[in-house]
Design a protein around this motif. Structure first.
Motif, mmCIF file in Angstrom:
data_model
loop_
_atom_site.group_PDB
_atom_site.id
_atom_site.type_symbol
_atom_site.label_atom_id
_atom_site.label_comp_id
_atom_site.label_asym_id
_atom_site.label_seq_id
_atom_site.Cartn_x
_atom_site.Cartn_y
_atom_site.Cartn_z
ATOM 1 N N GLY A 103 6.542 26.731 27.121
ATOM 2 C CA GLY A 103 7.517 25.368 28.325
ATOM 3 C C GLY A 103 7.432 24.914 27.403
ATOM 4 N N ALA A 104 6.782 23.888 25.687
ATOM 5 C CA ALA A 104 6.595 22.578 25.835
ATOM 6 C C ALA A 104 7.975 23.348 24.461
ATOM 7 C CB ALA A 104 5.444 22.526 24.813
ATOM 8 N N LEU A 105 8.117 24.366 23.389
ATOM 9 C CA LEU A 105 9.507 24.060 22.977
ATOM 10 C C LEU A 105 10.461 24.717 23.106
ATOM 11 C CD1 LEU A 105 6.761 25.781 19.793
ATOM 12 C CD2 LEU A 105 6.934 23.166 20.156
ATOM 13 N N ALA A 106 10.036 25.568 23.529
ATOM 14 C CA ALA A 106 11.974 25.522 24.463
ATOM 15 C C ALA A 106 13.335 24.677 25.167
ATOM 16 C CB ALA A 106 11.954 26.784 25.307
ATOM 17 N N HIS A 107 13.001 23.332 24.840
ATOM 18 C CA HIS A 107 13.190 22.245 25.343
ATOM 19 C C HIS A 107 14.082 22.282 23.514
ATOM 20 C CE1 HIS A 107 11.470 21.305 28.858
ATOM 21 N NE2 HIS A 107 10.791 21.110 28.967
ATOM 22 N N PHE A 108 13.516 22.415 22.798
ATOM 23 C CA PHE A 108 14.840 21.854 21.886
ATOM 24 C C PHE A 108 14.157 23.084 20.315
ATOM 25 C CE2 PHE A 108 10.795 20.718 18.639
ATOM 26 C CZ PHE A 108 9.978 20.637 20.159
ATOM 27 N N GLN A 109 13.748 24.260 20.544
ATOM 28 C CA GLN A 109 13.990 24.787 19.848
ATOM 29 C C GLN A 109 13.534 26.527 20.803
ATOM 30 O OE1 GLN A 109 10.206 26.216 16.922
ATOM 31 N NE2 GLN A 109 9.316 24.322 17.155
ATOM 32 N N PRO A 110 14.415 27.170 21.069
ATOM 33 C CA PRO A 110 14.057 28.064 22.016
ATOM 34 C C PRO A 110 14.368 29.382 20.808
ATOM 35 C CG PRO A 110 16.534 27.199 21.683
ATOM 36 C CD PRO A 110 15.842 26.371 21.380
ATOM 37 N N ASP A 111 14.799 29.255 19.901
ATOM 38 C CA ASP A 111 14.943 30.575 18.907
ATOM 39 C C ASP A 111 13.964 30.722 17.306
ATOM 40 O OD1 ASP A 111 16.468 31.262 20.219
ATOM 41 O OD2 ASP A 111 18.230 30.113 19.292
ATOM 42 N N GLY A 112 13.108 29.424 17.764
ATOM 43 C CA GLY A 112 12.055 28.941 16.699
ATOM 44 C C GLY A 112 10.773 30.731 16.661
ATOM 45 N N ARG A 251 19.697 28.029 11.830
ATOM 46 C CA ARG A 251 20.307 27.073 12.561
ATOM 47 C C ARG A 251 19.041 26.917 13.507
ATOM 48 N NH1 ARG A 251 27.016 27.652 13.229
ATOM 49 N NH2 ARG A 251 26.097 28.571 14.420
ATOM 50 N N GLY A 252 18.749 28.120 14.083
ATOM 51 C CA GLY A 252 17.654 28.819 14.688
ATOM 52 C C GLY A 252 16.021 27.719 14.297
ATOM 53 N N GLN A 253 16.092 27.958 13.468
ATOM 54 C CA GLN A 253 14.615 27.588 13.016
ATOM 55 C C GLN A 253 14.350 26.285 12.060
ATOM 56 O OE1 GLN A 253 12.464 30.095 13.566
ATOM 57 N NE2 GLN A 253 14.455 31.315 14.134
ATOM 58 N N ILE A 254 15.619 25.716 12.168
ATOM 59 C CA ILE A 254 15.818 23.976 11.652
ATOM 60 C C ILE A 254 14.684 23.240 12.800
ATOM 61 C CG2 ILE A 254 17.522 22.229 11.025
ATOM 62 C CD1 ILE A 254 18.817 24.021 9.763
ATOM 63 N N PRO A 255 15.416 23.159 13.649
ATOM 64 C CA PRO A 255 14.667 22.101 15.099
ATOM 65 C C PRO A 255 12.597 22.212 14.677
ATOM 66 C CG PRO A 255 16.072 23.572 15.981
ATOM 67 C CD PRO A 255 16.021 24.599 14.946
ATOM 68 N N HIS A 256 12.254 23.640 14.418
ATOM 69 C CA HIS A 256 10.792 23.427 13.851
ATOM 70 C C HIS A 256 10.809 22.766 13.097
ATOM 71 C CE1 HIS A 256 6.392 25.198 14.369
ATOM 72 N NE2 HIS A 256 6.571 25.220 12.956
ATOM 73 N N TRP A 257 11.387 22.805 11.744
ATOM 74 C CA TRP A 257 11.077 22.763 10.107
ATOM 75 C C TRP A 257 11.215 20.811 10.580
ATOM 76 C CZ3 TRP A 257 14.889 25.533 7.118
ATOM 77 C CH2 TRP A 257 14.439 27.160 7.234
ATOM 78 N N LEU A 258 12.327 20.354 11.445
ATOM 79 C CA LEU A 258 12.068 18.710 11.430
ATOM 80 C C LEU A 258 11.385 17.994 12.355
ATOM 81 C CD1 LEU A 258 15.685 18.997 12.413
ATOM 82 C CD2 LEU A 258 14.687 17.839 10.311
ATOM 83 N N PHE A 259 10.527 19.405 13.600
ATOM 84 C CA PHE A 259 9.843 18.928 14.842
ATOM 85 C C PHE A 259 8.153 18.610 13.254
ATOM 86 C CE2 PHE A 259 6.647 21.167 16.403
ATOM 87 C CZ PHE A 259 5.807 20.898 17.523
#
Ligand code: HEM
Length: 452
Positions: A103-112, A251-259
Motif C-alpha cells: 500500500g505504501a510503496l506502490a505510490h511511488f515505486q510500483p515496480d520496486g 527506471r523501475g528500481q530508481i525510485p527505491h534507491w532515491l528514497f
C-alpha cells in the motif's frame, strides 16, 4: 522460552498500539513528519516501546506476541531466533511484499523489487544485487561516487564555515545533490523538482492504502527519471543499469534507491552528531580519512560509526513480512497473509542480551559481534537483506569523514557525549555550530602529506 505465539489481551493490544505501533506510524514510515519526530524525541518513545515489549516478553516466557487489528493479525518477534526464522525464510514463506508495504510503496515505486511478486523478484533481485555491487565493499563506480561526495561535502563545508551553522535542511540539500548525481548523473544534480515529486508521493505513502493514488504525480516522476536515465554518464548507477538490463528495467528500481538514500543521509547526520560530541570519535574518523589514500578507500571505522547510527536509531522502523502460505510456530498454525514484524529499535537496544545496547560501539562492527547477531538487523538480513548496504557505507563514511573535519558543536551534545545514548534522536532537529575551521581541514592535508 516457547516458540508458540501467544494472543495478547485487549488491554495489552491497546498498550502495544499506544506505545509501539502508534508512534511508529505517526512518525511516518516512508517519510518522517518533523512535528511528530520532535515530539517522539521529547517523549523518548522508543524507551517506552522497549519497556513494554520487555515486560510482555518476560510475562509470556519469550513467546512471539500476536496482535489483532481488526481482520489483520500481526505476530511480533521478541527473540533473535524468531528474527532468523522470519528473515532467513524470506521471500518464501515470508514475503517482504507485506500488505502495508504494498500500500505504501506502490505510490511511488510500483515496480520496486521490495514489493514485487515472487516471480518478478527472480529477475529484479539479482539485477539490484549486480548494479549495486552488493558483495563488494567498494562499488565498481566507487571512485565517481566518492568524488561526487567529496565535491558536495567541500561546498557544504565552505558554507558552514561562512554561516557558522549546519542544520538538517542545509545538509539535506547538499546530500540530495550528491545522491541525484551519483544515481542519475549530472543532469539531475539540481533537479529539485524531482525530489519534490518523490517527497509528495512518499507523503502519500505514509498513508498506505488510505490515501488515493495520484497517477499524474507518479507519471511526472517517471518522466523525469526517464529523461535523466537517457543521458546519464558512465560512473552513475543509472548508466550501469541502462547498460546491463536496459533503460526500462533500471527506471523501475530508481525510485527505491532515491528514497532509501534518505535513510543514509539520516544515519550520516546522526553519526556526525555523535562524532561532534565525542572528540575521540571525531579524531579517529578524521585520521582514518587522512591516512587512507585518495579515492574510494574503505574507511572501516567510519563505516562502523554509520552502522552504529543505524543500530542505535534504526531508519527502517519495522521489518515487515507476510506469509505466502500456512506456517507453523510451535503448536499453532498461521494462514497465508499473516503479518510478521521485527521491531528493529527493540532488538538493537536489547539490554538483556547486548552488553553494548546503549553504547556507541563501532568496534562491534569491526570485530564481527554485531553482524553475527540476528537481533541486529538495520539492513535486514537473509536473502532479502538490503543490497545497497555497501554503497551506503561507502558514500556515508566518506561524507561523514569529510564533514567531521569541521570542528562542530552539536545541540544535543550533552546527551550524545557519553553512554548511555538516548533511545530516540530526531535527526531533523539536530543543529550544529562551528567552532573553528583551521584545525581539522588543515590537518587532513598535513596528515595526508605525512602518510604519503
Ligand atoms: C541507511 C540506509 C539504508 C538502510 C538502513 C536500508 C535498510 C534496508 C532494509 C532494512 C531493507 C529490507 C526492508 C524490508 O525487508 O522490509 C532494505 C531493502 C532494500 N534496500 Fe536498503 N537501506 C538503506 C539504503 C539503501 C540504498 C541507498 C539503496 C540503493 C541504492 C538500497 C536498496 C535496497 C533495495 C533494492 C531493497 C529491497 C531488497 C529486496 O526486496 O530484495 N537501500 N534496505
Amino acid at each position: 522460552m516457547t516458540d508458540t505465539p501467544v494472543d495478547l489481551t485487549t488491554s495489552e493490544t491497546g498498550r502495544v498500539l499506544r506505545d509501539v505501533l502508534g508512534p511508529l506510524v505517526a512518525q511516518g514510515a516512508i517519510v518522517r513528519r518533523p512535528a511528530v519526530t520532535a515530539w517522539a524525541e521529547r517523549r523518548q518513545v522508543d524507551r517506552r516501546a522497549r519497556r513494554l515489549l520487555r515486560e510482555l516478553r518476560d510475562r509470556y516466557d519469550g513467546a512471539p506476541l500476536v496482535v489483532r487489528l481488526g481482520a489483520r493479525r500481526l505476530v511480533l518477534a521478541v527473540h533473535p531466533e524468531h528474527v532468523e526464522r522470519i528473515l532467513d525464510g524470506s521471500p518464501d514463506p515470508y514475503t517482504p511484499a507485506s500488505w502495508e508495504k504494498r500500500g505504501a510503496l506502490a505510490h511511488f515505486q510500483p515496480d520496486g523489487v521490495l514489493i514485487s511478486s515472487t516471480a518478478d523478484r527472480r529477475t529484479r533481485r539479482p539485477f539490484n544485487e549486480a548494479l549495486l555491487d552488493m558483495r563488494q565493499p567498494v562499488h565498481a563506480d566507487g571512485d565517481t561516487f566518492t568524488a561526487v561526495v567529496d565535491r558536495e561535502a567541500r561546498d557544504l563545508a565552505d558554507g558552514v564555515e561562512r554561516s557558522g551553522r549546519l542544520d538538517w535542511d542545509t545538509f539535506a540539500a547538499a546530500w540530495w545533490r550528491a545522491v541525484r548525481t551519483l544515481v542519475l548523473g549530472s543532469s539531475a544534480r539540481d533537479d529539485e523538482h524531482l525530489s519534490a515529486l518523490l517527497d509528495a508521493l512518499r507523503r502519500d505513502g505514509n498513508w498506505s492504502w488510505f490515501r488515493p493514488r495520484r497517477p499524474w504525480l507518479q507519471a511526472g516522476l517517471e518522466r523525469r527519471i526517464a529523461e535523466h536515465v537517457a543521458v546519464a554518464e558512465p560512473g552513475t548507477l543509472a548508466a550501469r543499469g541502462r547498460d546491463v538490463g536496459g533503460a526500462d528495467a533500471v527506471r523501475g528500481q530508481i525510485p527505491h534507491w532515491l528514497f532509501a538514500f534518505d535513510a543514509a543521509g539520516a544515519a550520516t547526520f546522526r553519526a556526525l552528531a555523535v562524532a561532534s560530541a565525542r572528540p575521540e570519535v571525531r579524531e579517529r574518523i578524521v585520521t582514518e580519512l587522512a591516512t587512507s589514500g585518495r579515492g574510494p578507500s574503505v574507511l572501516p571505522y567510519g563505516r562502523g560509526c554509520v552502522l552504529e547510527a543505524v543500530r542505535l536509531w534504526p531508519t527502517t522502523l519495522a521489518v515487515l513480512r507476510d506469509t505466502t502460505r500456512e506456517v507453523r510456530w510451535g503448536t499453532r498454525a498461521f494462514p497465508a497473509g499473516t503479518g510478521f514484524v521485527v521491531l528493529s529499535a527493540f532488538f538493537h537496544r536489547d539490554g538483556d542480551r547486548l552488553a553494548f545496547a546503549d553504547a556507541f560501539e563501532p568496534e562491534a562492527w569491526l570485530d564481527g559481534r554485531a553482524d553475527a547477531d540476528w537481533g541486529i538487523v538495520p539492513f535486514s538480513a537473509g536473502p532479502v537483506s538490503c543490497p545497497g548496504r555497501n554503497v551506503v557505507l561507502l558514500v556515508a563514511s566518506h561524507a561523514l569523514a569529510r564533514l567531521a573535519t569541521l570542528d562542530l558543536t552539536v545541540s544535543r551534545g550533552r546527551y550524545l557525549a557519553d553512554d548511555p545514548l538516548p533511545c530516540t534522536v530526531d535527526h531533523l532537529g539536530l543543529r550544529f555550530g562551528f567552532r573553528s575551521g583551521a584545525l581539522a581541514r588543515g590537518d587532513v592535508g598535513v596528515a595526508r602529506a605525512r602518510a604519503a
